[in-house]
Each structure stands twice: as C-alpha cells, then as structure tokens.
Write a protein that holds these residues in place. Structure first.
Motif, short mmCIF file in Angstrom:
data_model
loop_
_atom_site.label_atom_id
_atom_site.label_comp_id
_atom_site.label_asym_id
_atom_site.label_seq_id
_atom_site.Cartn_x
_atom_site.Cartn_y
_atom_site.Cartn_z
N VAL A 321 0.86 -1.18 0.00
CA VAL A 321 0.00 0.00 0.00
C VAL A 321 0.90 1.23 0.00
O VAL A 321 1.64 1.47 0.96
CB VAL A 321 -0.93 0.02 1.22
CG1 VAL A 321 -1.78 1.29 1.22
CG2 VAL A 321 -1.83 -1.22 1.22
N VAL A 326 1.97 -4.39 4.08
CA VAL A 326 0.85 -4.55 5.01
C VAL A 326 0.63 -6.04 5.22
O VAL A 326 0.45 -6.79 4.27
CB VAL A 326 -0.44 -3.90 4.47
CG1 VAL A 326 -1.59 -4.11 5.45
CG2 VAL A 326 -0.23 -2.42 4.20
N SER A 328 -1.80 -8.88 6.86
CA SER A 328 -3.20 -9.00 7.28
C SER A 328 -3.49 -10.39 7.81
O SER A 328 -2.99 -11.39 7.27
CB SER A 328 -4.14 -8.71 6.10
OG SER A 328 -3.95 -7.39 5.63
N GLY A 375 5.30 0.96 12.90
CA GLY A 375 4.05 0.84 12.14
C GLY A 375 2.83 1.11 13.00
O GLY A 375 2.92 1.65 14.10
N ARG A 390 -4.91 -5.54 10.27
CA ARG A 390 -3.93 -5.14 9.26
C ARG A 390 -2.77 -4.42 9.95
O ARG A 390 -2.98 -3.41 10.63
CB ARG A 390 -4.56 -4.23 8.20
CG ARG A 390 -5.67 -4.90 7.40
CD ARG A 390 -6.20 -3.98 6.30
NE ARG A 390 -7.29 -4.60 5.56
CZ ARG A 390 -8.56 -4.55 5.93
NH1 ARG A 390 -8.90 -3.88 7.03
NH2 ARG A 390 -9.49 -5.15 5.23
N TYR A 392 0.35 -2.24 9.38
CA TYR A 392 1.02 -1.38 8.42
C TYR A 392 2.44 -1.11 8.92
O TYR A 392 2.64 -0.54 10.00
CB TYR A 392 0.27 -0.05 8.26
CG TYR A 392 -1.06 -0.19 7.55
CD1 TYR A 392 -1.18 0.13 6.20
CD2 TYR A 392 -2.18 -0.64 8.23
CE1 TYR A 392 -2.40 0.01 5.54
CE2 TYR A 392 -3.41 -0.79 7.58
CZ TYR A 392 -3.51 -0.45 6.23
OH TYR A 392 -4.71 -0.58 5.59
#
Length: 395
Positions: A321, A326, A328, A375, A390, A392
């Motif tokens: 992204v 990312v 998940s 993150g 998620r 990041y």
C-alpha cells in the motif's frame, strides 16, 4: 544575396516619423528632470509633475532635487549620491522615496548622469526616475512571507525540541513502568505461591460440610489461579520487551515462519482452515521474535475466539500500500463490537468475550510490538462475522 534579402520590407507608417520629441519627453513612462550640480531643478517633465502633484512653476528654479526626497533619502543623496556623481559621472538604480505635494511618498529608482562643460567643470545632472510602487509592494510581500516562514520555522523547531523532550520523558516513564511492573510481579509471585500452597493444604486437611463453602472454595481457587496468570503475563510482557531490545533486525521469510506457527497451533484446533498468500511481500525486515509474537498472538486469538457454529477459516496475506508492506490476518470468528470496545481494544487486560479463557494481553503485545517497529494496526470487525487485523509497517 539571399531570398530573404530580396524580400521587401513592409512600408513604414509615416506618422511614426513625425514623433514629437518634446511630447515624448513630457509624457514618457518615467520621470525626467535636469538640475544644476547643487541640485536646483531647471527642467521637469510632465510625468514627474503628475506623479508629485506640483506645477512646473512650483519646482523649476525654486526647489532642489534633494528637497523632493524624504529626510533619509536627502541625507543619502548629499553624502553618497552627489559625491559619486562628481567622482564617476553617473549613478544607477538607487532606491529613493519622493515626497508628493499632498504629503504621501512615491518609491522610485533613480539613474543620474553628470554632464561637464568644455573646461571639465560640472554643468548639469540629468535624472531619470522609475515608479517602483508595485515592485515595492511585491518586495514587502516577499519580506512578510519570509518573516512568517522564519516564525513558522522557529515555532516548528521549538515544537520539535518539545517533542524530543516529551519522547525522552515517555521513554523514561515506560522504562520505569516496565521496571516497576517486573519488580512488582516478581515480588508478588512468592506470597501468591505461598497462598496457593496454604490453600492447597487447607483443602486437603479440612472437610467442608456446607455446600456453599465448597462453592466458595472453588471460586477462591479460581481467583488465585487468575492472579497467578496475570502476574505471569506481566512478567512475560516485560521480559520479552527486554529480550527484544537485544535482538537485531533480519530479513524474515513469512511462509515458513507462519507454517511453523500454524503447526504449533493446529493440535488445539484440528478443523481450522488456513490460507497463506505472501506473493505481494514474501519477506519482512524486522526482528524475528517480534514478528513471531505478532503472528502467534493474532492466529491463536483467531482460533480461540472462533465461532462455535462454523469451521474456523483464517487467511494470512501481505500487500503493498503506497509502497509500504501490510500484513493482514482475517478470520470468520466471533468478531468484536468496535463501536463499544474500539477505544480500549489494545489496552492491557481488556477482554471482550468473558466466556472464553484468556489474559487480555495478546492484542496489547501485538500493538506494542508493531509501534516499536514503526508501524500501526488497523482493525475491521463485525460481531458474529469475524475480524481483520492489518499491520502497516514502514517501507
């Protein structure tokens, strides 16, 4: 000769050859004047008269050029400009402000040239003046913008300094809190173990005839075990934090690491279906124990909080992204009411399904490890449908 030379030039409008030089001088787009070496005005064009609001009779032979300047400009003219004219014969683009008859000022740029007679004596000074009102406004706007930028830069620097101080304070507070929690949990463990031993001896040596007493004994035993579990969890969180600070980052392949975690969890939930897809980002750069702990807690939670009426289905995947990875983890479990519990989702000891055994430290630890890696975590969840976490991470 070339073809271009053979081409006839367009005919010149004869009216242009009849340009009146006197008219041109009087109404030029700039101000003209001539003055004696002492500054006495002897000739002024109409443009300059219009700018200043004087008549010709009010200026010619009655006023000196320097008297039309502001006080500061007059001082500069007499101490700097006039000597330069005598020394080098001309000056260029000197900024002055002229005083209008009505009292206002007009910013101008002045060019001047000194003419001498046949005996090399100063004869007359020819002066050209350009209206720089718009230019001066633009310069003021630039200056104002520069001042504002400097002020904002200073404010930003002060804010950064304050942020550094706050971060240092938070770092010290977190370290102190970790030390306190570790010390407190360590100091509490011994007396709690003693209580467990004494209570176990009490249950073996005492007979309870009252049914209510038996129930209370069970409740007390359960409370002791909960305290032990909490103390062990606190100790583990702090201990793991200290251990991770000593571990260096490395490139970790996600497929084998996740498969290893799934194998360790599958004996507890043989019917779960796992789907792994790390095509977009097959590896992550971070400490292996941190990544292992994140995935283990999220996957174990997905199994622990599965919906009893259906087979657990868990998908672990990666994506890019805006150039950043990312990670998940999606499940079809019981889900969480985010409207009710969202603000406290990652707080320590928060549990949202009391019917399921747990300590309430898994998500807290995941969030803490993600933030340490630079993150953040985002969550989508619906009660009875499942949750998606998620992670990041920075590029």
């Amino acid at each position: 000769m070339s073809d271009a030379d053979d081409e006839q030039l367009p005919e010149l409008d004869l009216r242009l050859t009849e340009e009146n030089l006197s008219e041109f001088y009087e109404h030029a787009p700039c101000g003209y004047c001539s003055c004696l070496p002492d500054g006495t005005l002897i000739k002024v064009n109409q443009t300059l008269l219009d700018w200043l609001g004087y008549t010709r009779q009010e200026l010619v032979a009655r006023q000196c050029l320097q008297h039309l300047l502001t006080i500061g400009g007059r001082l500069h003219y007499e101490t700097h400009c006039a000597p330069l004219l005598l020394l080098q014969g001309q000056v260029r683009e000197i900024s002055y402000s002229l005083r209008r008859k009505a009292g206002s000022t007009l910013p101008v740029l002045m060019n001047a040239k000194l003419l001498r007679d046949d005996h090399d004596k100063p004869l007359v000074v020819r002066v050209t003046l350009f209206d720089i009102t718009d230019r001066r406004k633009y310069e003021h706007e630039l200056l104002r913008a520069k001042v504002q930028a400097e002020e904002q830069r200073e404010q930003l620097a002060q804010a950064n300094k304050l942020l550094v101080v706050k971060n240092e304070q938070l770092t010290r507070i977190n370290a102190d809190l970790d030390s306190f929690v570790y010390t407190a949990s360590h100091d509490l463990k011994q007396p709690i173990d003693n209580m467990v031993g004494l209570f176990g001896e009490l249950k073996r040596s005492v007979t309870f005839h009252d049914p209510v007493a038996t129930t209370m004994v069970g409740m007390f035993d359960e409370a002791l075990q909960q305290i032990l579990s909490t103390i062990a969890g606190l100790t583990a969180v702090v201990q793991q934090q200290r251990e991770l600070e000593q571990v260096v980052e490395e490139t970790v392949a996600l497929q084998p690491l996740t498969e290893e975690i799934v194998r360790s969890l599958q004996p507890h939930e043989q019917s779960a279906a796992f789907t792994l897809d790390f095509t977009a980002v097959p590896t992550l750069r971070m400490t292996r124990p941190s990544l292992h702990s994140m995935l283990y807690n999220l996957l174990s939670n997905a199994l622990k909080y599965a919906e009893p009426s259906r087979r657990p289905s868990i998908e672990v995947s990666t994506a890019l992204v805006d150039g950043a990875p990312v990670l998940s983890v999606q499940d079809n479990g019981r889900g969480i009411n985010l409207e009710r519990h969202g603000p406290e989702l990652f707080q320590l000891f928060r549990r949202f399904h009391p019917e399921v055994e747990g300590t309430g430290m898994g998500l807290y630890l995941v969030n803490r490890l993600v933030h340490q890696a630079g993150g953040h975590v985002e969550v989508d969840s619906a009660v009875g449908q499942g949750s998606t976490f998620r992670i990041y991470l920075p590029r």
